[in-house]
Design an enzyme around this catalytic site. Structure first.
Site, PDB file in Angstrom:
ATOM      1  N   GLY A 179      47.917  17.117  34.043  1.00 41.66           N
ATOM      2  CA  GLY A 179      47.325  18.454  34.166  1.00 41.66           C
ATOM      3  C   GLY A 179      46.269  18.467  35.257  1.00 41.66           C
ATOM      4  NE  ARG A 203      51.436  18.237  31.327  1.00 40.21           N
ATOM      5  CZ  ARG A 203      50.128  18.039  31.187  1.00 40.21           C
ATOM      6  NH1 ARG A 203      49.643  16.828  31.209  1.00 40.21           N
ATOM      7  NH2 ARG A 203      49.306  19.068  31.014  1.00 40.21           N
ATOM      8  CG  ASP A 226      45.216   8.691  27.600  1.00 34.84           C
ATOM      9  OD1 ASP A 226      44.423   7.875  28.068  1.00 34.84           O
ATOM     10  OD2 ASP A 226      45.338   8.945  26.382  1.00 34.84           O
ATOM     11  N   GLY A 227      48.141   9.575  30.644  1.00 37.52           N
ATOM     12  CA  GLY A 227      49.521   9.356  31.077  1.00 37.52           C
ATOM     13  C   GLY A 227      49.552   8.781  32.486  1.00 37.52           C
ATOM     14  CB  THR A 253      41.892  15.199  31.957  1.00 36.74           C
ATOM     15  OG1 THR A 253      42.110  16.050  30.815  1.00 36.74           O
ATOM     16  CG2 THR A 253      41.044  14.031  31.502  1.00 36.74           C
ATOM     17  CG  ASP A 263      42.327  17.523  27.681  1.00 36.88           C
ATOM     18  OD1 ASP A 263      42.120  18.750  27.731  1.00 36.88           O
ATOM     19  OD2 ASP A 263      43.468  17.028  27.732  1.00 36.88           O
ATOM     20  CG  ASP A 289      41.604  13.122  26.557  1.00 38.34           C
ATOM     21  OD1 ASP A 289      41.426  13.126  27.793  1.00 38.34           O
ATOM     22  OD2 ASP A 289      42.711  13.353  26.045  1.00 38.34           O
ATOM     23  NE  ARG A 348      37.416  44.113  15.642  1.00 35.27           N
ATOM     24  CZ  ARG A 348      38.059  44.857  16.516  1.00 35.27           C
ATOM     25  NH1 ARG A 348      38.039  44.561  17.796  1.00 35.27           N
ATOM     26  NH2 ARG A 348      38.752  45.903  16.122  1.00 35.27           N
ATOM     27  CG  MET A 363      43.714  24.295  26.759  1.00 29.45           C
ATOM     28  SD  MET A 363      44.255  24.071  28.469  1.00 29.45           S
ATOM     29  CE  MET A 363      45.731  25.082  28.473  1.00 29.45           C
ATOM     30  NE  ARG A 390      45.917  14.942  26.086  1.00 32.49           N
ATOM     31  CZ  ARG A 390      46.166  13.736  26.540  1.00 32.49           C
ATOM     32  NH1 ARG A 390      47.412  13.373  26.703  1.00 32.49           N
ATOM     33  NH2 ARG A 390      45.217  12.893  26.843  1.00 32.49           N
ATOM     34  N   GLY A 397      26.440  28.879  21.523  1.00 29.64           N
ATOM     35  CA  GLY A 397      25.778  29.381  20.310  1.00 29.64           C
ATOM     36  C   GLY A 397      26.775  29.803  19.243  1.00 29.64           C
ATOM     37  CB  SER A 432      29.420  38.841  16.448  1.00 29.42           C
ATOM     38  OG  SER A 432      28.318  38.162  17.009  1.00 29.42           O
ATOM     39  NE  ARG A 434      41.186  42.808  16.225  1.00 25.34           N
ATOM     40  CZ  ARG A 434      41.135  43.509  15.093  1.00 25.34           C
ATOM     41  NH1 ARG A 434      41.042  42.886  13.932  1.00 25.34           N
ATOM     42  NH2 ARG A 434      41.173  44.832  15.102  1.00 25.34           N
ATOM     43  CD  GLN A 446      40.340  26.531  27.482  1.00 30.41           C
ATOM     44  OE1 GLN A 446      39.692  25.743  26.825  1.00 30.41           O
ATOM     45  NE2 GLN A 446      41.502  27.016  27.064  1.00 30.41           N
TER      46      GLN A 446
END
Ligand code: F6P
Length: 323
Positions: free
Chosen positions: A11, A72, A103-104, A126, A128, A130, A163, A170, A172, A186, A215, A246, A254
């Site tokens: 990605g 990928r 990672d990949g 990435t 992520d 991660d 609401r 995202m 993963r 917040g 909210s 919602r 992102q």
């Protein structure tokens, strides 16, 4: 080290262009030929790449995405695919390779370097965050900024209508984006894969946060064990019939956009360091940042180990819920 090839894979993430620019400029500075490979490992297999010069990377530091393209690539997971890819590097007399991805990407690089005698350095790219061996991956900070901007906007409409919003982000199977954006925006609650989600407890939390407030915002990591934001909403709805619920999935916004100052800075520093490591005959390493320092980690560890999410942020969130 006369020629260094570089590619982006997996990605895309904001700041990859800043890393490409830095690698190319560092190569040119040391009279090394930078060789760009298009669309990650797929381009290596298909034989698509070219020598890069100053004009290719001029004026790109500010853009998201990757000028080299990414993919990928399943074929790279086969020995035949990797053999073709290595042949391309060989034909082009490449002495070292820098891969930017997650990672990949690192798994592919690790196998390639074991099967062939090619020095490889990996840069963590990435949204992520991660990846083991670094505090920050290239793109994470920009993604966080995009998320908090979106949450600010959603809160405007949520407050106008009284609401409860479930906002899916995202990441993963990791909760870095969800947890960090919950603190920075917040939000009232966060659901992450690293913690088991307890629906009855969430219902109680929502009742308590929403009392006297216009909210309530719940950040949901896409990898949460109870499912996506819509699934969570559906599960709590029967217990909260009088509430207006919602959900919103932020999705690929992102991944795009102009990289933040932090992402541009770490990408530039990491790119420069990757070239210098190859010049010192270092190989099989990923580059990371710890505090202000650049560090390295064996690629094998970066793949095997898990980057730990600091769960102290959950305690902080609890304190911040005080009314
Ligand atoms: O790894 C980056 C990431 O954006 C993840 O957060 C997400 O799960 C995945 O990629 C989405 O992949 P794709 O763009 O292939 O849909």
């Amino acid at each position: 080290m006369k020629k260094i090839a570089l590619l982006t894979s997996g990605g895309d993430s904001p700041g990859m262009n800043a890393a490409i620019r830095s690698i190319v400029k560092t190569c040119l500075h040391y009279n090394i030929v930078p060789f760009g490979i298009y669309d990650g490992y797929q381009g290596m297999i298909d034989g698509r790449g070219k020598q890069l010069g100053y004009t290719d990377i001029d004026n790109i530091i500010q853009y998201g995405g990757t000028i080299l393209g990414t993919a990928r690539c399943k074929d790279f997971m086969t020995p035949e695919g990797r053999q073709k890819a290595y042949q391309f590097l060989n034909e082009n007399k490449v002495d070292g390779l820098i891969v930017i991805g997650g990672d990949g990407t690192f798994t592919g690089a690790n196998i390639l370097s074991k099967e062939n005698n090619i020095p490889i350095i990996g840069l963590p790219g990435t949204i992520d965050n991660d990846i083991y061996g670094t505090d920050y991956t290239i793109g994470f900070d920009t993604a966080l900024n995009t998320v908090i901007e979106a949450v600010d906007k959603i809160r405007d409409t949520a407050s106008s209508h009284h609401r409860i919003f479930f906002i899916e982000v995202m990441g993963r199977d990791a909760g870095f984006i969800a947890l960090h954006s919950a603190i920075a925006s917040g939000a009232d609650s966060v659901l992450i894969p690293e913690e088991i989600t307890d629906i009855p407890q969430l219902v109680e939390e929502i009742k308590s946060h929403s009392k006297g407030r216009r909210s309530t915002i719940i950040m949901v990591a896409e990898g949460d064990d109870e499912g996506h934001a819509i699934d969570i909403l559906t599960k709590v709805k029967p217990y909260l019939p009088e509430y207006d619920l919602r959900h919103s999935v932020l999705g690929h916004i992102q991944r795009g956009g102009n990289p933040s100052a932090l992402d541009r800075k770490i990408a530039t520093r990491m790119g420069n360091y990757a070239v210098e490591l190859l010049m010192e005959n270092k190989t099989g390493l990923t580059v990371g940042v710890r505090g202000e320092d650049l560090v390295t980690c064996p690629i094998a560890d970066a793949i095997k180990e898990h980057s730990e999410l600091d769960l102290n942020y959950l305690k902080l969130l609890e304190v911040l819920r005080t009314k």
